[in-house]
Design a protein around this motif. Structure first.
Motif, PDB file in Angstrom:
ATOM      1  N   TYR A  49      45.686  36.525  24.497  1.00  0.00           N
ATOM      2  CA  TYR A  49      44.723  37.617  24.672  1.00  0.00           C
ATOM      3  C   TYR A  49      45.371  38.955  24.341  1.00  0.00           C
ATOM      4  CZ  TYR A  49      41.192  40.400  27.248  1.00  0.00           C
ATOM      5  OH  TYR A  49      40.200  41.281  27.609  1.00  0.00           O
ATOM      6  N   ILE A  50      44.677  39.739  23.533  1.00  0.00           N
ATOM      7  CA  ILE A  50      45.043  41.135  23.296  1.00  0.00           C
ATOM      8  C   ILE A  50      43.982  41.960  24.015  1.00  0.00           C
ATOM      9  CG2 ILE A  50      45.425  42.925  21.567  1.00  0.00           C
ATOM     10  CD1 ILE A  50      45.963  40.646  19.556  1.00  0.00           C
ATOM     11  N   LEU A  56      58.839  40.153  16.370  1.00  0.00           N
ATOM     12  CA  LEU A  56      58.634  41.557  16.012  1.00  0.00           C
ATOM     13  C   LEU A  56      58.497  41.725  14.505  1.00  0.00           C
ATOM     14  CD1 LEU A  56      61.108  43.239  18.517  1.00  0.00           C
ATOM     15  CD2 LEU A  56      58.610  43.273  18.620  1.00  0.00           C
ATOM     16  N   GLU A  57      59.301  40.992  13.745  1.00  0.00           N
ATOM     17  CA  GLU A  57      59.201  41.086  12.286  1.00  0.00           C
ATOM     18  C   GLU A  57      57.863  40.558  11.788  1.00  0.00           C
ATOM     19  OE1 GLU A  57      62.716  39.042  10.999  1.00  0.00           O
ATOM     20  OE2 GLU A  57      63.836  40.924  10.783  1.00  0.00           O
ATOM     21  N   ARG A  58      57.310  39.549  12.470  1.00  0.00           N
ATOM     22  CA  ARG A  58      56.000  39.014  12.080  1.00  0.00           C
ATOM     23  C   ARG A  58      54.915  40.088  12.117  1.00  0.00           C
ATOM     24  NH1 ARG A  58      54.765  33.145  14.902  1.00  0.00           N
ATOM     25  NH2 ARG A  58      56.249  31.886  13.705  1.00  0.00           N
ATOM     26  N   VAL A  59      55.055  41.029  13.039  1.00  0.00           N
ATOM     27  CA  VAL A  59      54.024  42.065  13.181  1.00  0.00           C
ATOM     28  C   VAL A  59      54.468  43.388  12.564  1.00  0.00           C
ATOM     29  CG1 VAL A  59      53.031  40.984  15.229  1.00  0.00           C
ATOM     30  CG2 VAL A  59      54.827  42.708  15.508  1.00  0.00           C
ATOM     31  N   ILE A  65      50.666  42.407  20.201  1.00  0.00           N
ATOM     32  CA  ILE A  65      50.317  41.274  19.334  1.00  0.00           C
ATOM     33  C   ILE A  65      51.494  40.306  19.247  1.00  0.00           C
ATOM     34  CG2 ILE A  65      49.680  40.578  16.999  1.00  0.00           C
ATOM     35  CD1 ILE A  65      48.207  43.264  16.731  1.00  0.00           C
ATOM     36  N   ALA A  66      52.716  40.828  19.162  1.00  0.00           N
ATOM     37  CA  ALA A  66      53.899  39.965  19.140  1.00  0.00           C
ATOM     38  C   ALA A  66      53.976  39.117  20.402  1.00  0.00           C
ATOM     39  CB  ALA A  66      55.166  40.815  18.979  1.00  0.00           C
ATOM     40  N   SER A 103      53.670  34.750  20.913  1.00  0.00           N
ATOM     41  CA  SER A 103      55.014  34.273  21.242  1.00  0.00           C
ATOM     42  C   SER A 103      55.066  32.781  21.521  1.00  0.00           C
ATOM     43  CB  SER A 103      55.561  35.048  22.443  1.00  0.00           C
ATOM     44  OG  SER A 103      54.738  34.846  23.591  1.00  0.00           O
ATOM     45  N   MET A 104      53.956  32.189  21.981  1.00  0.00           N
ATOM     46  CA  MET A 104      53.930  30.758  22.279  1.00  0.00           C
ATOM     47  C   MET A 104      53.194  29.963  21.207  1.00  0.00           C
ATOM     48  SD  MET A 104      55.627  30.354  25.084  1.00  0.00           S
ATOM     49  CE  MET A 104      55.148  28.698  25.490  1.00  0.00           C
ATOM     50  N   ASP A 105      53.004  30.564  20.033  1.00  0.00           N
ATOM     51  CA  ASP A 105      52.310  29.902  18.917  1.00  0.00           C
ATOM     52  C   ASP A 105      50.954  29.335  19.321  1.00  0.00           C
ATOM     53  OD1 ASP A 105      54.434  30.357  17.080  1.00  0.00           O
ATOM     54  OD2 ASP A 105      55.529  28.683  17.967  1.00  0.00           O
TER      55      ASP A 105
END
Length: 363
Positions: free
Chosen positions: A118-119, A159-162, A186-187, A191-193
């Protein structure tokens, strides 16, 4: 010192076709609250299907029930006198399907973040001001059984993903800009895929340039990692840039669903038409905005018949007496009010302007 951020990749709007496999199936969901003034039927008979690898948007005015709907799915509503009926069945890639509305609090705590994350609305205020960003991201992982060492190892990649530098993990929230805080949230959410991310007003309070970065980040996650995303926003231009399909919500119900482009171009429901007419046109012929007359009715006392009839410019007698059902609209040319449109496949609406929506055996 202010933290730095990577230049986010500029992504073209590239639709990755949903797999066609159902990920979330909401059927006749009702979320009511017992208040001193009576029963508030905030979500009142909602039906929705979300597919794997799809970005689905929910739009509507404030008070339409959007946030209550997603908070009910995640069981994070804190109102004590909640009355919930209906189902929200989730179909994970591995294992059997589960009805989210029937999980205990302990079961839902294990399910959240691992399968659905959830965001939250106003998520920039969700970061603890006295904890470093990396520690906050690690918290969610360790709560689900991941060791501290493994969590720390994963954080730079997350962090790099976002689009954030790994060193952002060592900063406090006040050292980040609004857009960087949002991407840190969002990261944490990925985090738990999880298979599904629910984003409630993810671009609220951000300027248009940062909004674009956030939308590109969400699109990147779907395209690269196959995450399905359910986006809640009152802002139709946000949906137009991001989602595959959109559901328009009014008075506790979803009144129109369809692929994003034909839905915003030729809306089938008068409420959706009103929402589109309230958006400024840049370089177009419309120089004055035509808002929707009246106000959203109260969930304590929804109007009889079609709930939009008190504000609808095309109201008919049947609208005041009979509640329409949301039905699949047959493809082909038809007249919607005084506008001729060509309906494409995959669209549905709850409106007596479409005979499919009118139940049989009228009184």
């Amino acid at each position: 010192m202010t933290a730095t951020t990577k230049t986010a990749p500029v992504l073209e709007r590239r639709i990755t076709k949903p797999s066609g496999d159902v990920l979330l199936e909401i059927e006749d969901l009702h979320i009511h609250f017992d208040t001193p003034r009576g029963i508030a039927r905030v979500v009142d008979g909602t039906n929705l299907t979300l597919y794997r690898n799809e970005i689905f948007g929910i739009a509507g005015e404030s008070g339409s029930g959007k946030t209550t709907l997603v908070e009910a799915i995640l069981q994070i509503i804190r109102f004590p006198n909640r009355i919930a009926t209906g189902s929200a069945r989730f179909f994970p890639t591995e294992g059997e399907s589960v009805d989210l509305m029937r999980l205990s609090k302990a079961e839902m705590r294990r399910f959240r973040w691992e399968q659905i994350s959830y965001i939250p609305q106003g998520s920039m205020n969700s970061l603890n001001p006295v904890m470093r960003v990396g520690a906050q991201i690690a918290d969610g992982m360790t709560a689900h059984g991941i060791s501290q060492a493994e969590a720390r190892r994963k954080i730079p990649t997350l962090l790099e993903r976002v689009g954030l530098e790994p060193r952002v993990a060592h900063h406090y929230p006040h050292e980040l800009s609004g857009g960087m805080k949002q991407r840190a949230i969002i990261a944490a959410a990925i985090s738990m895929d999880p298979e599904l991310v629910i984003a409630d007003e993810p671009t609220t309070a951000l300027d248009v340039n940062v909004q674009r970065v956030i939308l590109e980040t969400l699109a990147f996650l779907r395209q690269e990692f196959g995450i399905a995303i359910l986006v809640v926003s009152h802002d139709l231009p946000v949906h137009a840039q991001l989602v595959d399909r959109i559901g328009v919500m009014y008075a506790g119900q979803i009144v129109e669903v369809g692929p994003i482009r034909p839905t915003v171009k030729t809306p089938l429901h008068p409420y959706t038409q009103g929402l589109m007419a309230s958006i400024p046109a840049i370089g177009g012929e419309r120089v004055r905005l035509s808002g929707i007359a009246g106000t959203t009715p109260s969930p304590l006392n929804w109007p009889e018949g079609c709930r939009f009839h008190t504000r609808c410019p095309h109201v008919m007698d049947i609208c005041r007496r009979v509640e329409p059902i949301r039905a699949t609209i047959q493809p082909g040319p038809r007249l919607v009010g005084n506008v001729e449109v060509t309906v494409t496949e995959g669209r549905s609406a709850a409106c007596h302007l479409h005979p499919e929506s009118t139940p049989g055996d009228q009184p």
